[in-house]
Motif scaffolding. Structure first.
Motif, mmCIF file in Angstrom:
data_model
loop_
_atom_site.group_PDB
_atom_site.id
_atom_site.type_symbol
_atom_site.label_atom_id
_atom_site.label_comp_id
_atom_site.label_asym_id
_atom_site.label_seq_id
_atom_site.Cartn_x
_atom_site.Cartn_y
_atom_site.Cartn_z
ATOM 1 N N PHE A 125 0.640 -1.356 0.463
ATOM 2 C CA PHE A 125 -0.049 -0.546 -0.213
ATOM 3 C C PHE A 125 0.844 1.395 0.459
ATOM 4 O O PHE A 125 2.045 1.624 0.606
ATOM 5 C CB PHE A 125 -1.021 -0.078 1.123
ATOM 6 C CG PHE A 125 -1.934 -1.400 1.548
ATOM 7 C CD1 PHE A 125 -2.797 -1.584 0.117
ATOM 8 C CD2 PHE A 125 -1.986 -2.248 2.501
ATOM 9 C CE1 PHE A 125 -3.349 -2.294 0.811
ATOM 10 C CE2 PHE A 125 -1.870 -3.087 2.079
ATOM 11 C CZ PHE A 125 -3.011 -3.565 1.705
ATOM 12 N N PRO A 126 0.321 2.460 -0.331
ATOM 13 C CA PRO A 126 1.100 3.586 -0.244
ATOM 14 C C PRO A 126 1.027 4.217 1.069
ATOM 15 O O PRO A 126 0.011 4.011 1.926
ATOM 16 C CB PRO A 126 0.229 4.416 -0.824
ATOM 17 C CG PRO A 126 -0.969 3.383 -1.397
ATOM 18 C CD PRO A 126 -1.290 2.497 -1.405
ATOM 19 N N GLU A 127 1.503 5.465 1.220
ATOM 20 C CA GLU A 127 1.813 5.842 2.595
ATOM 21 C C GLU A 127 0.188 6.203 2.976
ATOM 22 O O GLU A 127 0.298 5.817 4.395
ATOM 23 C CB GLU A 127 2.881 6.707 2.510
ATOM 24 C CG GLU A 127 3.576 5.944 2.477
ATOM 25 C CD GLU A 127 5.202 6.922 2.921
ATOM 26 O OE1 GLU A 127 5.156 8.425 3.443
ATOM 27 O OE2 GLU A 127 6.388 6.878 2.633
ATOM 28 N N THR A 128 -0.727 6.822 1.975
ATOM 29 C CA THR A 128 -2.010 7.398 2.478
ATOM 30 C C THR A 128 -2.555 6.298 2.935
ATOM 31 O O THR A 128 -4.041 6.593 3.683
ATOM 32 C CB THR A 128 -2.142 8.328 1.576
ATOM 33 O OG1 THR A 128 -2.210 7.034 -0.179
ATOM 34 C CG2 THR A 128 -1.587 9.120 0.930
ATOM 35 N N TYR A 129 -2.383 5.137 2.866
ATOM 36 C CA TYR A 129 -3.650 3.855 3.658
ATOM 37 C C TYR A 129 -2.669 3.239 4.965
ATOM 38 O O TYR A 129 -4.061 2.986 5.719
ATOM 39 C CB TYR A 129 -3.134 2.689 2.300
ATOM 40 C CG TYR A 129 -3.914 2.717 0.999
ATOM 41 C CD1 TYR A 129 -3.904 3.368 0.104
ATOM 42 C CD2 TYR A 129 -4.653 1.755 0.731
ATOM 43 C CE1 TYR A 129 -4.948 3.763 -0.331
ATOM 44 C CE2 TYR A 129 -5.754 1.435 -0.210
ATOM 45 C CZ TYR A 129 -5.573 2.613 -1.063
ATOM 46 O OH TYR A 129 -5.971 2.781 -2.113
ATOM 47 N N VAL A 130 -1.754 3.910 5.394
ATOM 48 C CA VAL A 130 -1.134 2.927 6.822
ATOM 49 C C VAL A 130 -1.869 3.814 8.163
ATOM 50 O O VAL A 130 -2.873 2.477 8.418
ATOM 51 C CB VAL A 130 0.311 4.198 7.121
ATOM 52 C CG1 VAL A 130 1.022 2.831 8.509
ATOM 53 C CG2 VAL A 130 0.892 3.096 5.640
ATOM 54 N N ALA A 191 2.345 17.268 -2.324
ATOM 55 C CA ALA A 191 2.744 15.806 -2.573
ATOM 56 C C ALA A 191 3.381 15.694 -3.889
ATOM 57 O O ALA A 191 2.427 15.911 -4.704
ATOM 58 C CB ALA A 191 2.237 14.806 -1.647
ATOM 59 N N ALA A 192 3.999 15.096 -3.911
ATOM 60 C CA ALA A 192 4.777 14.231 -5.287
ATOM 61 C C ALA A 192 3.888 12.847 -4.856
ATOM 62 O O ALA A 192 5.309 12.062 -4.700
ATOM 63 C CB ALA A 192 6.176 14.625 -5.207
ATOM 64 N N ALA A 193 2.596 12.840 -5.644
ATOM 65 C CA ALA A 193 2.306 11.081 -5.845
ATOM 66 C C ALA A 193 2.803 10.734 -6.559
ATOM 67 O O ALA A 193 2.778 10.515 -7.642
ATOM 68 C CB ALA A 193 0.656 11.391 -6.194
ATOM 69 N N LEU A 219 -7.437 11.100 -2.008
ATOM 70 C CA LEU A 219 -9.194 10.219 -2.712
ATOM 71 C C LEU A 219 -8.200 9.882 -4.152
ATOM 72 O O LEU A 219 -8.395 8.835 -4.068
ATOM 73 C CB LEU A 219 -9.788 11.736 -2.970
ATOM 74 C CG LEU A 219 -10.374 12.523 -1.875
ATOM 75 C CD1 LEU A 219 -10.685 13.655 -2.849
ATOM 76 C CD2 LEU A 219 -11.186 11.319 -1.060
ATOM 77 N N PHE A 220 -6.777 10.276 -4.493
ATOM 78 C CA PHE A 220 -6.356 9.639 -5.494
ATOM 79 C C PHE A 220 -6.009 8.228 -5.970
ATOM 80 O O PHE A 220 -5.917 7.404 -5.973
ATOM 81 C CB PHE A 220 -4.929 11.214 -6.068
ATOM 82 C CG PHE A 220 -4.926 10.019 -7.800
ATOM 83 C CD1 PHE A 220 -5.287 10.170 -8.650
ATOM 84 C CD2 PHE A 220 -3.443 9.511 -7.548
ATOM 85 C CE1 PHE A 220 -4.921 9.591 -9.528
ATOM 86 C CE2 PHE A 220 -2.569 9.213 -8.662
ATOM 87 C CZ PHE A 220 -3.252 9.234 -10.097
ATOM 88 N N ASP A 221 -5.091 8.572 -4.367
ATOM 89 C CA ASP A 221 -5.117 6.723 -3.815
ATOM 90 C C ASP A 221 -6.019 6.888 -3.305
ATOM 91 O O ASP A 221 -5.588 4.719 -3.540
ATOM 92 C CB ASP A 221 -3.752 7.401 -2.346
ATOM 93 C CG ASP A 221 -1.896 7.623 -2.674
ATOM 94 O OD1 ASP A 221 -2.023 7.459 -4.065
ATOM 95 O OD2 ASP A 221 -1.354 7.617 -1.882
ATOM 96 N N ARG A 222 -6.838 6.633 -2.735
ATOM 97 C CA ARG A 222 -8.424 5.732 -2.641
ATOM 98 C C ARG A 222 -9.099 5.642 -3.369
ATOM 99 O O ARG A 222 -9.938 4.578 -3.490
ATOM 100 C CB ARG A 222 -8.777 6.333 -1.240
ATOM 101 C CG ARG A 222 -8.351 6.870 -0.185
ATOM 102 C CD ARG A 222 -8.161 5.570 0.001
ATOM 103 N NE ARG A 222 -8.951 4.776 0.714
ATOM 104 C CZ ARG A 222 -9.368 5.385 1.689
ATOM 105 N NH1 ARG A 222 -8.674 5.620 2.852
ATOM 106 N NH2 ARG A 222 -10.615 3.916 2.687
ATOM 107 N N GLY A 223 -8.203 5.846 -5.217
ATOM 108 C CA GLY A 223 -9.263 5.580 -6.007
ATOM 109 C C GLY A 223 -10.854 6.306 -6.052
ATOM 110 O O GLY A 223 -11.727 5.387 -7.149
#
Length: 284
Positions: A125-130, A191-193, A219-223
């Motif tokens: 997972f990316p860090e935004t999910y942790v 952030a640099a996503a 929101l982008f990381d969560r789809g």
């Protein structure tokens, strides 16, 4: 941890999410006897985790396969005439447990629980999910994910991506900066996503990066936000928000053109946007 291959070659975090749920149980239940997990108790929680943090699917009950097939060097499933199907595991009262030596090791060393959880998170997972995953399973890591648990990042990735987008969000144009004591201006809440997640072999190159403010990054990381084949911002039908702020910050973006870098060589490759649409964006 072996993961079941998906027909489309996509991500399958079902077993890692089950394992994180189990680690949360170990951390919370420090006394008493061995941890015995009835499938009927685990299923709604784990299915919910897979639906929220895994790829989109029509199935409601998604915990049966990982519960039945979790690595046999770690986990035992008990019950008569079991099969990896929701109705069978539910109706026959299936239970699961760690192997005694595995549970003993986890209970003897709380730092081992944290380390295993960190590595599962970093690998899938990316860090935004942790934080959301840890909150959902009741895990307390006590510290950010260890650097050793993550694939090393190119140190210049963030600075190059932000420079390519002129230090402004590619979705909304936010460009907030703060003055340091030296007088130098630095970007804040920007952030640099990675478009194709770094955790899943996304390269540290500008053509795989978007400058995104913290809201749109999450929101982008969560789809819930994506970019369509015409390079326009797409809003997932899974997003919900009725307030004026949600309308202004999110819903108004739907169908808007992506703010591209001035140099074409810095624009995100179509293949990375394609990966995100296929593996992350919640189209339904």
């Amino acid at each position: 941890m072996k993961q079941a291959p998906r027909p489309d070659g996509g991500r399958a975090p079902h077993k890692p999410l089950l394992a994180l749920y189990l680690l949360g149980r170990i951390q919370q239940e420090r006394g008493g006897g061995p941890l015995v997990v009835p499938y009927a108790n685990a299923e709604p929680v784990v299915s919910g985790l897979i639906t929220e943090f895994g790829p989109s699917a029509r199935e409601i009950h998604r915990a049966a396969l990982p519960f039945f097939h979790l690595d046999r060097t770690l986990w035992i499933t008990e019950g008569e005439h079991l099969a990896p199907r929701h109705s069978v595991l539910r109706d026959r009262g299936a239970v699961g447990r760690f192997l005694p030596e595995v549970e003993a090791a986890l209970r003897a060393d709380p730092s081992l629980v944290v380390e295993v959880a960190q590595r599962l998170l970093a690998a899938n997972f990316p860090e935004t999910y942790v934080a959301p995953i840890c909150d959902a399973v009741g895990l307390d890591l006590g510290a950010p994910v260890a650097a050793a648990a993550r694939r090393p990042r190119a140190p210049e990735f963030r600075s190059k991506v932000l420079a390519a987008y002129d230090h402004a969000c590619a979705f909304c144009g936010y460009d907030g900066m703060a003055a340091e004591a030296s007088g130098r201006l630095v970007s804040v809440a920007l952030a640099a996503a990675h478009v194709q997640w770094h955790a899943l072999e996304g390269p540290d190159v500008v053509s795989n990066g978007l400058a995104l403010c913290d809201i749109h990054h999450a929101l982008f990381d969560r789809g819930l936000l994506g970019v369509d084949g015409e390079r326009r911002i797409a809003l997932s039908p899974s997003f919900s928000g009725r307030s004026e702020a949600s309308q202004r910050l999110v819903r108004a973006l739907d169908g808007q053109a992506l703010r591209e870098p001035s140099s074409s060589r810095n624009r995100v490759d179509d293949e990375h946007f394609g990966w995100h649409r296929k593996q992350v964006f919640r189209a339904a």
